[in-house]
Design a protein around this motif. Structure first.
Motif, PDB file in Angstrom:
ATOM      1  N   ARG A 126       5.404  19.216   2.335  1.00 14.53           N
ATOM      2  CA  ARG A 126       4.422  18.763   3.314  1.00 14.53           C
ATOM      3  C   ARG A 126       4.986  18.982   4.706  1.00 14.53           C
ATOM      4  NH1 ARG A 126       3.946  12.318   2.708  1.00 14.53           N
ATOM      5  NH2 ARG A 126       1.912  13.094   2.123  1.00 14.53           N
ATOM      6  N   LEU A 171       0.798  17.623  10.532  1.00 14.25           N
ATOM      7  CA  LEU A 171      -0.320  18.420  11.052  1.00 14.25           C
ATOM      8  C   LEU A 171      -0.384  18.211  12.564  1.00 14.25           C
ATOM      9  CD1 LEU A 171      -2.639  20.295  10.239  1.00 14.25           C
ATOM     10  CD2 LEU A 171      -4.096  18.288  10.067  1.00 14.25           C
ATOM     11  N   ALA A 191      -2.539  22.816  13.364  1.00 15.64           N
ATOM     12  CA  ALA A 191      -3.967  22.728  13.015  1.00 15.64           C
ATOM     13  C   ALA A 191      -4.734  23.884  13.641  1.00 15.64           C
ATOM     14  CB  ALA A 191      -4.532  21.395  13.468  1.00 15.64           C
ATOM     15  N   VAL A 215      -7.786  22.309   6.811  1.00 16.02           N
ATOM     16  CA  VAL A 215      -7.448  21.096   7.562  1.00 16.02           C
ATOM     17  C   VAL A 215      -8.580  20.067   7.593  1.00 16.02           C
ATOM     18  CG1 VAL A 215      -5.710  22.177   9.031  1.00 16.02           C
ATOM     19  CG2 VAL A 215      -8.093  22.204   9.752  1.00 16.02           C
ATOM     20  N   SER A 228      -3.880  20.841   0.934  1.00 16.30           N
ATOM     21  CA  SER A 228      -4.851  19.853   1.399  1.00 16.30           C
ATOM     22  C   SER A 228      -4.228  19.054   2.536  1.00 16.30           C
ATOM     23  CB  SER A 228      -5.225  18.915   0.249  1.00 16.30           C
ATOM     24  OG  SER A 228      -6.234  18.025   0.666  1.00 16.30           O
ATOM     25  N   THR A 229      -5.034  18.610   3.459  1.00 15.54           N
ATOM     26  CA  THR A 229      -4.481  17.724   4.489  1.00 15.54           C
ATOM     27  C   THR A 229      -4.677  16.282   4.057  1.00 15.54           C
ATOM     28  OG1 THR A 229      -6.561  17.797   5.665  1.00 15.54           O
ATOM     29  CG2 THR A 229      -4.803  19.209   6.476  1.00 15.54           C
ATOM     30  N   TRP A 230      -3.851  15.461   4.575  1.00 14.36           N
ATOM     31  CA  TRP A 230      -3.850  14.055   4.196  1.00 14.36           C
ATOM     32  C   TRP A 230      -3.753  13.246   5.482  1.00 14.36           C
ATOM     33  CZ3 TRP A 230      -1.099   9.609   4.537  1.00 14.36           C
ATOM     34  CH2 TRP A 230      -1.351   8.627   3.577  1.00 14.36           C
ATOM     35  N   GLY A 231      -4.650  12.318   5.677  1.00 13.85           N
ATOM     36  CA  GLY A 231      -4.626  11.522   6.902  1.00 13.85           C
ATOM     37  C   GLY A 231      -4.505  10.052   6.590  1.00 13.85           C
ATOM     38  N   ALA A 269      -1.317  12.641  10.299  1.00 12.78           N
ATOM     39  CA  ALA A 269      -1.839  13.526   9.266  1.00 12.78           C
ATOM     40  C   ALA A 269      -0.782  14.547   8.883  1.00 12.78           C
ATOM     41  CB  ALA A 269      -3.083  14.234   9.780  1.00 12.78           C
ATOM     42  N   CYS A 270      -0.894  15.068   7.695  1.00  9.14           N
ATOM     43  CA  CYS A 270       0.057  16.102   7.291  1.00  9.14           C
ATOM     44  C   CYS A 270      -0.628  17.070   6.328  1.00  9.14           C
ATOM     45  CB  CYS A 270       1.283  15.478   6.653  1.00  9.14           C
ATOM     46  SG  CYS A 270       0.899  14.468   5.246  1.00  9.14           S
ATOM     47  N   VAL A 271      -0.025  18.225   6.182  1.00  6.89           N
ATOM     48  CA  VAL A 271      -0.539  19.205   5.232  1.00  6.89           C
ATOM     49  C   VAL A 271       0.325  19.124   3.991  1.00  6.89           C
ATOM     50  CG1 VAL A 271      -1.181  21.611   4.889  1.00  6.89           C
ATOM     51  CG2 VAL A 271      -0.912  20.724   7.205  1.00  6.89           C
ATOM     52  N   ASN A 272      -0.291  18.907   2.845  1.00  2.00           N
ATOM     53  CA  ASN A 272       0.415  18.915   1.567  1.00  2.00           C
ATOM     54  C   ASN A 272       0.191  20.264   0.912  1.00  2.00           C
ATOM     55  OD1 ASN A 272       1.152  16.219   1.705  1.00  2.00           O
ATOM     56  ND2 ASN A 272      -0.705  15.534   0.674  1.00  2.00           N
TER      57      ASN A 272
END
Ligand SMILES: Cc1cc2nc3c(=O)[nH]c(=O)nc-3n(C[C@H](O)[C@H](O)[C@H](O)COP(=O)(O)OP(=O)(O)OC[C@H]3O[C@@H](n4cnc5c(N)ncnc54)[C@H](O)[C@@H]3O)c2cc1C
Length: 295
Positions: A196, A199, A204, A212, A230-233, A265-268
């Motif tokens: 991960r 973001l 982004a 995103v 997938s992004t995760w917030g 937020a981050c990108v997994n």
């Protein structure tokens, strides 16, 4: 009836909550020395079935806590080829207001575990006393004893008796290995590499919108290999995702160290391939495109 559960993961803790709600005597035995003994907290999406099960098993105050901790997550599943050209989309976003129970959610594993432990840990039981969950109990095997009962053994030399033994000890379950030896775990020669990154606005800006917007993306090339993105917030006012955590060895007083993202937020991503498939990702790349803000 006394129920012994091995493993305080998602399944074991949810089941323990449900059995307690049904007034059954239940004890969970977990090999980790403490709830915080977890290397990193990957986010987890709860789909309609997962939400329904948790809603059914958790006391209403605990469900409310989960609801407040989790962020809404988009219910869209996309497939792309290795150049990020769309192949298929399954959009299950509700037309009207989302169902308050089954709406899709994203939650950090740390936070989910904390919620699932609600009411299951007793005061002063960091190493195993008191509560429903017994920590530092690495299960080693069971035997059948008189009266149709079972005895579970642990690596620290202790044992406990019960009427029903549940193997919730994950994909490499020792309970399953003994009870169903004819069902071994098969090595398919497939490896998973997950990671991960935060973001940031800069990242982004360079990623296609589909990656995103919170939807679940699968990059599926012809041949072996597959990638999930997938992004995760984190919810407003909720906890930011943890990217690493460490616990001190059992018995020491040093507190856990953990680090959280600078943003919320981050990108997994998670890449799955056979060892032979690894070189196949070399020609993967999205079509050249300017950053989205300049389009
Ligand atoms: C990168 C990644 C992302 C994922 N994302 C999602 C998602 O978004 N949504 C989703 O629904 N699923 C997701 N999954 C799958 C999900 O994590 C698993 O299905 C789920 O954790 C299985 O729960 P479980 O309780 O069976 O096992 P686990 O959660 O693995 O828990 C097993 C527990 O048993 C303990 N244990 C093991 N051996 C012993 C022993 N001998 N003695 C005592 N205790 C023991 C372990 O320490 C652990 O606490 C993801 C999985 C991965 C790897």
């Amino acid at each position: 009836m006394r129920v012994l559960i091995i493993g305080a993961g998602v399944g074991g803790l949810c089941l323990a909550q449900g059995l307690r709600a049904a007034d059954l005597d239940v004890a969970v035995h977990e090999r980790a020395a403490a709830p915080t003994e977890q290397l990193a907290s990957y986010g987890i999406h709860l789909d309609a079935d997962g939400c329904r099960a948790l809603h059914e098993c958790l006391p209403s105050a605990t469900w409310a806590r989960l609801d407040a901790t989790a962020a809404p997550a988009r219910d869209t599943l996309r497939f792309h080829d290795q150049h990020l050209r769309p192949l298929a989309t399954r959009d299950r976003e509700p037309a009207g207001p989302p169902d308050p129970v089954t709406r899709r959610r994203a939650v950090s594993r740390d936070a989910l575990r904390e919620v699932l432990l609600d009411g299951l840990t007793g005061a002063g039981d960091a190493t195993g006393g008191g509560g429903v969950v017994r920590w530092a109990k690495a299960y080693t095997g069971y035997e059948r004893i008189a009266g149709g009962r079972l005895r579970a053994y642990f690596a620290d030399g202790s044992h406990t008796d019960g009427d029903l033994l549940i193997g919730a000890d994950g994909s490499n379950s020792r309970v399953r290995r003994q009870y169903l030896p004819e069902l071994p775990r098969l090595d398919l020669g497939v490896a998973n590499i997950a990671g991960r990154c935060p973001l940031t606005p800069e990242i982004a800006d360079q990623l296609p919108a589909a990656l995103v917007d919170g939807s679940v993306n699968n990059v599926v090339p012809p041949g072996p290999g597959w990638m999930f993105v997938s992004t995760w917030g984190a919810p407003e006012g909720g906890r930011a995702p943890t990217w690493s955590g460490r616990t001190s060895p059992p018995g020491t007083a040093t507190p856990r160290t953990s680090n959280t993202w600078p943003g919320r937020a981050c990108v997994n991503w998670c890449w799955t391939a056979s060892a032979a498939g690894l070189p196949h990702c070399a020609p993967w790349s999205p079509p050249a495109a300017p950053p989205r803000s300049r389009r």
